[in-house]
Motif scaffolding. Structure first.
Motif, PDB file in Angstrom:
ATOM      1  N   ALA A 115      55.646   3.312  44.363  1.00  0.00           N
ATOM      2  CA  ALA A 115      55.215   4.691  44.550  1.00  0.00           C
ATOM      3  C   ALA A 115      56.323   5.656  44.149  1.00  0.00           C
ATOM      4  O   ALA A 115      57.494   5.393  44.372  1.00  0.00           O
ATOM      5  CB  ALA A 115      54.843   4.918  46.015  1.00  0.00           C
ATOM      6  N   ASP A 116      55.942   6.760  43.518  1.00  0.00           N
ATOM      7  CA  ASP A 116      56.945   7.760  43.155  1.00  0.00           C
ATOM      8  C   ASP A 116      57.252   8.656  44.357  1.00  0.00           C
ATOM      9  O   ASP A 116      56.643   8.537  45.417  1.00  0.00           O
ATOM     10  CB  ASP A 116      56.516   8.568  41.933  1.00  0.00           C
ATOM     11  N   GLN A 117      58.221   9.537  44.199  1.00  0.00           N
ATOM     12  CA  GLN A 117      58.701  10.390  45.297  1.00  0.00           C
ATOM     13  C   GLN A 117      57.571  11.190  45.936  1.00  0.00           C
ATOM     14  O   GLN A 117      57.490  11.284  47.157  1.00  0.00           O
ATOM     15  CB  GLN A 117      59.799  11.326  44.776  1.00  0.00           C
ATOM     16  N   THR A 118      56.692  11.743  45.112  1.00  0.00           N
ATOM     17  CA  THR A 118      55.596  12.561  45.644  1.00  0.00           C
ATOM     18  C   THR A 118      54.679  11.735  46.540  1.00  0.00           C
ATOM     19  O   THR A 118      54.229  12.224  47.577  1.00  0.00           O
ATOM     20  CB  THR A 118      54.785  13.188  44.487  1.00  0.00           C
ATOM     21  N   GLU A 119      54.431  10.494  46.168  1.00  0.00           N
ATOM     22  CA  GLU A 119      53.581   9.641  46.999  1.00  0.00           C
ATOM     23  C   GLU A 119      54.224   9.368  48.354  1.00  0.00           C
ATOM     24  O   GLU A 119      53.545   9.360  49.385  1.00  0.00           O
ATOM     25  CB  GLU A 119      53.286   8.325  46.289  1.00  0.00           C
ATOM     26  N   TRP A 120      55.555   9.157  48.369  1.00  0.00           N
ATOM     27  CA  TRP A 120      56.261   8.928  49.630  1.00  0.00           C
ATOM     28  C   TRP A 120      56.242  10.183  50.489  1.00  0.00           C
ATOM     29  O   TRP A 120      56.091  10.107  51.717  1.00  0.00           O
ATOM     30  CB  TRP A 120      57.696   8.467  49.380  1.00  0.00           C
TER      31      TRP A 120
END
Length: 75
Positions: A2-7
């Protein structure tokens, strides 16, 4: 992975879910945070949770303020 936005979205959703489980609004969270010496405005909380950009310390402060002892991590 997952990328930063997903986290960030996951973190915000965790806190939102805890608030909902406890029946606490953003205004209620402001009051509860004041009770532990944390000064936040409702608009700032709303923005933090909509963007998902907040520190782990803020998450812990909120959890303490709403007297939540655990988080449900449904990956």
């Amino acid at each position: 992975m997952a990328d930063q936005t997903e986290w960030e979205t996951k973190a915000a959703n965790l806190l939102k879910a805890e608030l909902k489980r406890k029946g606490i609004t953003y205004a209620g969270l402001v009051e509860k945070l004041e009770g532990i010496g944390i000064c936040e405005k409702e608009v700032n909380i709303r923005n933090k949770l909509s963007r998902g950009k907040f520190s782990a310390a803020f998450l812990l402060q909120c959890m303490n303020a709403i007297e939540s002892q655990s988080l449900r991590l449904d990956w």
